[in-house]
Design a protein around this motif. Structure first.
Motif, PDB file in Angstrom:
ATOM      1  N   ALA A   1       0.818  -1.217   0.000  1.00 24.22           N
ATOM      2  CA  ALA A   1       0.000   0.000   0.000  1.00 24.22           C
ATOM      3  C   ALA A   1       0.850   1.265   0.000  1.00 24.22           C
ATOM      4  CB  ALA A   1      -0.930  -0.003   1.211  1.00 24.22           C
ATOM      5  N   GLN A   2       2.129   1.132   0.332  1.00 21.76           N
ATOM      6  CA  GLN A   2       3.045   2.282   0.369  1.00 21.76           C
ATOM      7  C   GLN A   2       4.011   2.278  -0.827  1.00 21.76           C
ATOM      8  OE1 GLN A   2       3.244   4.898   3.038  1.00 21.76           O
ATOM      9  NE2 GLN A   2       1.155   4.102   2.898  1.00 21.76           N
ATOM     10  N   SER A   3       3.668   1.544  -1.877  1.00 18.53           N
ATOM     11  CA  SER A   3       4.576   1.404  -3.024  1.00 18.53           C
ATOM     12  C   SER A   3       4.952   2.738  -3.648  1.00 18.53           C
ATOM     13  CB  SER A   3       3.952   0.496  -4.090  1.00 18.53           C
ATOM     14  OG  SER A   3       3.851  -0.831  -3.629  1.00 18.53           O
ATOM     15  N   ALA A   4       3.994   3.639  -3.774  1.00 21.76           N
ATOM     16  CA  ALA A   4       4.280   4.932  -4.405  1.00 21.76           C
ATOM     17  C   ALA A   4       5.283   5.727  -3.581  1.00 21.76           C
ATOM     18  CB  ALA A   4       2.991   5.728  -4.587  1.00 21.76           C
ATOM     19  N   GLN A   5       5.111   5.722  -2.269  1.00 19.38           N
ATOM     20  CA  GLN A   5       6.038   6.447  -1.399  1.00 19.38           C
ATOM     21  C   GLN A   5       7.423   5.793  -1.415  1.00 19.38           C
ATOM     22  OE1 GLN A   5       2.962   5.573  -0.756  1.00 19.38           O
ATOM     23  NE2 GLN A   5       1.858   7.158   0.387  1.00 19.38           N
ATOM     24  N   ILE A   6       7.452   4.464  -1.441  1.00 12.88           N
ATOM     25  CA  ILE A   6       8.737   3.759  -1.491  1.00 12.88           C
ATOM     26  C   ILE A   6       9.463   4.073  -2.791  1.00 12.88           C
ATOM     27  CG2 ILE A   6       9.808   1.470  -1.615  1.00 12.88           C
ATOM     28  CD1 ILE A   6       7.505   0.516   0.278  1.00 12.88           C
TER      29      ILE A   6
ATOM     30  N   LYS B   1      12.058  -4.195   7.859  1.00 11.54           N
ATOM     31  CA  LYS B   1      13.060  -4.967   7.116  1.00 11.54           C
ATOM     32  C   LYS B   1      12.690  -5.047   5.642  1.00 11.54           C
ATOM     33  CE  LYS B   1      16.762  -7.641   6.894  1.00 11.54           C
ATOM     34  NZ  LYS B   1      16.887  -7.890   5.468  1.00 11.54           N
ATOM     35  N   LEU B   2      11.426  -5.269   5.336  1.00 10.27           N
ATOM     36  CA  LEU B   2      10.998  -5.327   3.939  1.00 10.27           C
ATOM     37  C   LEU B   2      11.257  -4.001   3.228  1.00 10.27           C
ATOM     38  CD1 LEU B   2       7.596  -7.268   4.196  1.00 10.27           C
ATOM     39  CD2 LEU B   2       9.778  -8.130   3.320  1.00 10.27           C
ATOM     40  N   VAL B   3      10.946  -2.909   3.897  1.00  8.02           N
ATOM     41  CA  VAL B   3      11.086  -1.602   3.250  1.00  8.02           C
ATOM     42  C   VAL B   3      12.551  -1.233   3.046  1.00  8.02           C
ATOM     43  CG1 VAL B   3      10.652   0.872   3.445  1.00  8.02           C
ATOM     44  CG2 VAL B   3       8.843  -0.750   4.013  1.00  8.02           C
TER      45      VAL B   3
END
Length: 311
Positions: A55-60, A214-216
């Motif tokens: 859900a945070q892909s755009a920010q990442i 950890k994933l991010v």
């Protein structure tokens, strides 16, 4: 000046509003469950993490683009955090040199309380709002650098202070939190708020929050390194062969990607002084080591572009 009781009441009220601190009635029976039931229940909670990160892909992605831009300007990526969050930053930083062949100074992890805090809790270190800024100053932070502040609660004074210092310097700043509308998010250029909900054991943010962190951070460094040409056809090509396993992996990588036998791959690696990327370029184009190295430099380390230039 508020007294200790007033500050404690305010902190309790603040924590009560955080998703990560929530107590849920559905897990009030954990001590009554069988081990198999506990494993299933905890795994079901962990399964919520990946969708929350998605859900945070755009920010990442925006953070990765900013980090990559700063790398290309000669900047560094610096993680700051306390406790589990700090350890995750230190871990990601320490894994970049062997994985991507980077200098240890390119990705740095700073943890509240210093190196002792990597293995042991350092009391009150996370409450020191000035300490991270002081550490960043000692590192010579510049506007070419990126600072990623990590805090599950999103309210850690150490991280807030570090991000505020970084912004004053002009560095690119990213906040990674597990609660929405976080204080660290407000202090950064980009807020990555991975809302994983109440923890399996309430308030134990080394669990889902730590997994999300950890994933991010894996994404931040891995995707940045891909954009910098540290991989080729989905394989690490800038790894450092610092032990027998990594040497064998280097030979296998060259053999597979170049379509040659392991003996020829080993000879190419020896001629390339152990550089997988250079060995692949030499095998793909027939160029000598010096010519191949110059072409690789001219291509900014991008193997595909160097192959095209010499083909």
């Amino acid at each position: 000046m508020p007294n200790d009781d007033t500050r404690l009441t305010a902190l309790i009220d603040e924590l009560s509003r955080l998703d990560t601190e929530a107590v849920t009635t559905e897990r009030g029976d954990l001590d009554l469950l069988s081990t198999a039931e506990l494993a299933q229940r905890m795994n079901a909670e962990d399964a919520r993490v990946a969708p929350a990160v998605a859900a945070q892909s755009a920010q990442i992605a925006a953070a990765v683009d900013g980090i990559t831009d700063r790398f290309r300007r000669g900047g560094r990526l610096i993680y700051i955090g306390a406790g589990t969050a700090g350890r995750i930053g230190v871990l990601d930083a320490s894994e970049c040199p062997p994985t991507f062949g980077t200098d240890p100074s390119l990705v740095v992890g700073i943890i509240a309380g210093g190196e002792t805090a990597i293995r042991s809790a350092v009391e009150n270190a996370e409450d020191d709002a000035e300490a991270a800024g002081a550490s960043l100053s000692e590192l010579g932070l510049t506007d070419a650098d990126t600072v990623v502040g990590i805090s599950a609660s999103g309210r850690t004074p150490y991280v807030i202070g570090g991000l505020e210092y970084a912004r004053r310097v002009g560095a690119f700043t990213v906040a990674l939190a597990s609660n929405p509308g976080s204080a660290i998010g407000a202090a950064a250029d980009i807020a990555i708020e991975v809302v994983t909900g109440p923890e399996f054991i309430s308030g134990s943010t080394r669990l889902k929050s730590g997994t999300a962190q950890k994933l991010v951070v894996n994404m931040l460094t891995t995707l940045s390194m891909i954009k910098l040409g540290k991989t080729y056809r989905g394989v690490m090509v800038d790894l450092l062969a610092t032990n027998e396993k990594l040497h064998a992996r280097s030979v296998r990588t060259v053999s597979q990607l170049a379509g040659v036998g392991t003996d020829e791959a080993a000879r190419a690696l020896a001629a390339a002084d152990g550089s997988v990327k250079l060995a692949l370029l030499m095998l793909a184009t027939g160029a000598e080591a010096g010519v191949a190295a110059s072409a690789l430099d001219a291509a900014g380390g991008l193997l595909r572009e160097a192959i095209a230039a010499l083909s």
